[in-house]
Each structure stands twice: as structure tokens, then as C-alpha cells.
Design a protein around this motif. Structure first.
Motif, PDB file in Angstrom:
ATOM      1  N   ARG A  57      54.041  59.784  54.409  1.00  0.00           N
ATOM      2  CA  ARG A  57      54.033  59.614  55.867  1.00  0.00           C
ATOM      3  C   ARG A  57      53.039  60.576  56.517  1.00  0.00           C
ATOM      4  NH1 ARG A  57      59.616  59.042  55.413  1.00  0.00           N
ATOM      5  NH2 ARG A  57      59.929  61.210  56.002  1.00  0.00           N
ATOM      6  N   GLY A  58      53.028  61.813  56.045  1.00  0.00           N
ATOM      7  CA  GLY A  58      52.096  62.796  56.594  1.00  0.00           C
ATOM      8  C   GLY A  58      50.648  62.403  56.354  1.00  0.00           C
ATOM      9  N   VAL A  59      50.356  61.924  55.158  1.00  0.00           N
ATOM     10  CA  VAL A  59      48.996  61.493  54.844  1.00  0.00           C
ATOM     11  C   VAL A  59      48.624  60.290  55.692  1.00  0.00           C
ATOM     12  CG1 VAL A  59      47.535  60.474  53.039  1.00  0.00           C
ATOM     13  CG2 VAL A  59      48.969  62.450  52.516  1.00  0.00           C
ATOM     14  N   GLN A  60      49.543  59.335  55.830  1.00  0.00           N
ATOM     15  CA  GLN A  60      49.258  58.149  56.634  1.00  0.00           C
ATOM     16  C   GLN A  60      49.037  58.515  58.089  1.00  0.00           C
ATOM     17  OE1 GLN A  60      48.774  54.950  55.307  1.00  0.00           O
ATOM     18  NE2 GLN A  60      47.861  54.777  57.335  1.00  0.00           N
ATOM     19  N   GLN A  61      49.784  59.477  58.606  1.00  0.00           N
ATOM     20  CA  GLN A  61      49.580  59.919  59.985  1.00  0.00           C
ATOM     21  C   GLN A  61      48.179  60.511  60.159  1.00  0.00           C
ATOM     22  OE1 GLN A  61      52.846  62.610  60.653  1.00  0.00           O
ATOM     23  NE2 GLN A  61      54.274  60.961  61.164  1.00  0.00           N
ATOM     24  N   ARG A  62      47.728  61.281  59.177  1.00  0.00           N
ATOM     25  CA  ARG A  62      46.379  61.853  59.260  1.00  0.00           C
ATOM     26  C   ARG A  62      45.317  60.761  59.187  1.00  0.00           C
ATOM     27  NH1 ARG A  62      49.015  66.004  56.330  1.00  0.00           N
ATOM     28  NH2 ARG A  62      48.348  65.173  54.330  1.00  0.00           N
ATOM     29  N   ILE A  63      45.532  59.769  58.324  1.00  0.00           N
ATOM     30  CA  ILE A  63      44.590  58.647  58.215  1.00  0.00           C
ATOM     31  C   ILE A  63      44.526  57.898  59.542  1.00  0.00           C
ATOM     32  CG2 ILE A  63      44.233  56.372  57.158  1.00  0.00           C
ATOM     33  CD1 ILE A  63      45.351  57.617  54.533  1.00  0.00           C
ATOM     34  N   ASP A  64      45.681  57.621  60.134  1.00  0.00           N
ATOM     35  CA  ASP A  64      45.726  56.914  61.415  1.00  0.00           C
ATOM     36  C   ASP A  64      45.024  57.715  62.507  1.00  0.00           C
ATOM     37  OD1 ASP A  64      47.148  54.928  60.124  1.00  0.00           O
ATOM     38  OD2 ASP A  64      49.104  55.571  60.906  1.00  0.00           O
ATOM     39  N   GLU A  65      45.207  59.040  62.508  1.00  0.00           N
ATOM     40  CA  GLU A  65      44.563  59.882  63.509  1.00  0.00           C
ATOM     41  C   GLU A  65      43.047  59.851  63.348  1.00  0.00           C
ATOM     42  OE1 GLU A  65      44.056  62.357  66.756  1.00  0.00           O
ATOM     43  OE2 GLU A  65      45.787  61.179  66.118  1.00  0.00           O
ATOM     44  N   VAL A  66      42.553  59.902  62.128  1.00  0.00           N
ATOM     45  CA  VAL A  66      41.108  59.829  61.888  1.00  0.00           C
ATOM     46  C   VAL A  66      40.568  58.492  62.376  1.00  0.00           C
ATOM     47  CG1 VAL A  66      39.337  59.704  60.078  1.00  0.00           C
ATOM     48  CG2 VAL A  66      41.060  61.495  60.006  1.00  0.00           C
ATOM     49  N   LYS A  67      41.287  57.405  62.109  1.00  0.00           N
ATOM     50  CA  LYS A  67      40.855  56.088  62.581  1.00  0.00           C
ATOM     51  C   LYS A  67      40.775  56.052  64.105  1.00  0.00           C
ATOM     52  CE  LYS A  67      42.530  53.279  58.743  1.00  0.00           C
ATOM     53  NZ  LYS A  67      43.525  52.276  58.319  1.00  0.00           N
ATOM     54  N   ARG A  68      41.793  56.618  64.772  1.00  0.00           N
ATOM     55  CA  ARG A  68      41.788  56.642  66.243  1.00  0.00           C
ATOM     56  C   ARG A  68      40.614  57.467  66.759  1.00  0.00           C
ATOM     57  NH1 ARG A  68      47.361  56.820  65.478  1.00  0.00           N
ATOM     58  NH2 ARG A  68      47.427  59.088  65.573  1.00  0.00           N
TER      59      ARG A  68
END
Length: 88
Positions: A57-68
Motif C-alpha cells: 500500500r505504501g509503495v502504491q501510494q508513492r507510485i500514485d503520487e508520482v503519477k499525479r
């Protein structure tokens, strides 16, 4: 072909981990030349399922933030000259 993965719990969350093994298993491994030092030094770390899910979940949150951030940076960049846009 069969493969063996030797796991050794790593202290990844700051807490102490408990590892247990049957003495008969350890004796068998020792009798058959198992390298315990290499196993501990190079064994594969592991996480409990709940810890793995938390990490994912933490990694996915970071990936989503980079995409945004990339999307917002791309929207804020004006078109470059010569990109096919019609000149006025």
C-alpha cells in the motif's frame, strides 16, 4: 527442476523477530554440510502477509503520487515552439 529458497527473517520493521526451527532439522542440515553463516548472511528476508500488504500500500501510494505530480507538471508546461501548434 526443483528449487530451494532459504528464508531468514530480517528486522525490517524495527521490532525483534523470533525464529524457531526443530533441532532435528538443524542437525540434519549440519550433517549435510549446510552453511548456516551463508544462510543468515544471504538468506531471503520475508514479511508476514499483513506487513507485506502494508508495504505494498505504501509503495502504491508513492507510485500514485508520482503519477499525479507528473500529470500536474505536464499540464503546467506550455507547448514548445515547433510542436505542430499553429502560429498566430
Amino acid at each position: 527442476s526443483p528449487a530451494s529458497l532459504y528464508v531468514f527473517p530480517r528486522d525490517v520493521t524495527g521490532g525483534e523477530r523470533t525464529f524457531s526451527a526443530a533441532s532435528a532439522t538443524l542437525l540434519f542440515l549440519d550433517d549435510n554440510g549446510f552453511d548456516f553463516n551463508s544462510w543468515i548472511r544471504h538468506g531471503l528476508g520475508w514479511l508476514r502477509p499483513a506487513e507485506e500488504e502494508e508495504r505494498r500500500r505504501g509503495v502504491q501510494q508513492r507510485i500514485d503520487e508520482v503519477k499525479r505530480l507528473r500529470q500536474s507538471a505536464g499540464a503546467a508546461v506550455p507547448p514548445a515552439a515547433g510542436d505542430g501548434a499553429a502560429a498566430a
